[in-house]
Structure formats: structure tokens, C-alpha cells
Design a protein around this motif. Structure first.
Motif: not given
Length: 213
Positions: A95-100, A110-112, A125-131, A143-147
Motif C-alpha cells: 500500500s501507499v501507506h506502507d511505502a511511505v 526512491t523505492l524499487l 519516489t516521495p513525489k509520486d506518493l505526495l501526488k 497499491p503502489v502499482s497504481m502510482v
């Protein structure tokens, strides 16, 4: 006395090395800044002898930079595998939450992202998550696959690429991290085996591109 160059000054040196002679206007355009912004950096580099300048021609490497220097010679043959760090991989189902959370725990910029087969599929990247999180109270569960930015739309390097090529890609594409990938042996996609960050490269160049008196 040891004079250490700033990140932008190191970028200027790299660009001049690749494109000399190059004008101040061209350098400003490549770096995405105004010409006056570079004036003090260029003046310092010329004063140190790292750059020379000719009117109506442009900037080129100075005598201090061209002096025989074993460290600089090593840089020319140094490969990405010599400077890459361990990748911070996350699953594309995370999830985006867990990615943060992972960004903070790993102190990564940056997360791969990898799929179920552990193959590289993108970056976050943080910018992706912030958006995606700004003004969206339900974003944490996405899910991070969406962002993520999907491969092959990401800029990557291989372990056998020269470090100078990694620097060129970072400057050209204005990215802070390059995934290091190799071809998967089973044809299911590339594997992420490392990462090269701008911080890693700047520390390397700072040790190599300096002058003493």
C-alpha cells in the motif's frame, strides 16, 4: 587547504568534460537554472583552474583539472558495480501507506518496485506518493502499482555501465536515483540488483574533483 566543490559545481564539471567547449547559456539550460545563477560557480571554478574560458567560445577543462591524477584516471574506468548500493525493494502490492513507512525506515529517496516473481517493474519516489495522497483520504490503501513509474519508462543502468554514464543520466533526466538492473535469465523481466543515488556519486566525485595547495 582542501576546497570541496558543491553538488552543482560538480555537475558543471561533468557537463564541461562531456561537451567542451560549452557556453554558460548552454550549461544553464542543461542544469535548468538561469545564467546569473551559475555566474559565481563558474567564476570559482575558473579561479581554481578547474575551468578555462574563451570569449565567444565557451568553457573547457582547466590546467588544474587536466593534471595527471591517478584518482581521476580511475574514475574513467570505474563501473557502476563499484559504487552501487543495496536496493530498497518493495512489492507492487504494497500500500501507499506502507511505502511511505518504508521510505522513512530505510532513509531512501526512491523505492524499487518488484512483482511476485521478484522482477523489477518500476520505481516510487516521495513525489509520486505526495501526488496521490494530497487531498485524498483513501489514498493510503492504494497499491503502489497504481502510482509507480513503470519500467521501461524508468531510467536505469547496469552493473557494467561506466560511473560517468550514470552521472550523465542523472543530470540529463534530473533524477536522484538510478536502479541497477540485469536481464533475468528466464525471460521474465529484469532483476534489480542495486541502486546508484546522486548522493553516492557526489561523494565519489567530491573525493576525486578537488584541489589542494
Amino acid at each position: 587547504m582542501i576546497i570541496e566543490l558543491s553538488a552543482r559545481q560538480l555537475e558543471i564539471m561533468s557537463l564541461v568534460k562531456q561537451n567542451a567547449p560549452i557556453t554558460g547559456e548552454q550549461l544553464a539550460e542543461l542544469l535548468g537554472v538561469s545564467r546569473p545563477t551559475l555566474r559565481s560557480d563558474l567564476s570559482l571554478l575558473v579561479m581554481l583552474g578547474l575551468l578555462d574560458a574563451k570569449p565567444k567560445v565557451g568553457y573547457f577543462l582547466g590546467n588544474a583539472y587536466r593534471q595527471d591524477n591517478a584518482a581521476l584516471q580511475n574514475l574513467k574506468t570505474m563501473l557502476v558495480r563499484h559504487v552501487q548500493g543495496l536496493p530498497v525493494n518493495i512489492a507492487d502490492t504494497l500500500s501507499v501507506h506502507d511505502a511511505v513507512v518504508n521510505l522513512f525506515i530505510e532513509n531512501a529517496d526512491t523505492l524499487l518496485v518488484v512483482n511476485e516473481q521478484k522482477r523489477f517493474v518500476g520505481i516510487v519516489t516521495p513525489k509520486d506518493l505526495l501526488k496521490v495522497t494530497l487531498g485524498n483520504p483513501n489514498a493510503a490503501g492504494i497499491p503502489v502499482s497504481m502510482v509507480m513509474t513503470r519500467y521501461p519508462n524508468t531510467v536505469t543502468v547496469t552493473p557494467d555501465d561506466p560511473v560517468t554514464e550514470a552521472v550523465r543520466k542523472m543530470i540529463t533526466h534530473q533524477v536522484d536515483c538510478l536502479p541497477v538492473v540485469i536481464d533475468g535469465q528466464d525471460g521474465q523481466g529484469p532483476e534489480a540488483v542495486g541502486s546508484v543515488t546522486k548522493t553516492n556519486v557526489i561523494h565519489l566525485l567530491k573525493d576525486l574533483v578537488r584541489t589542494a595547495e
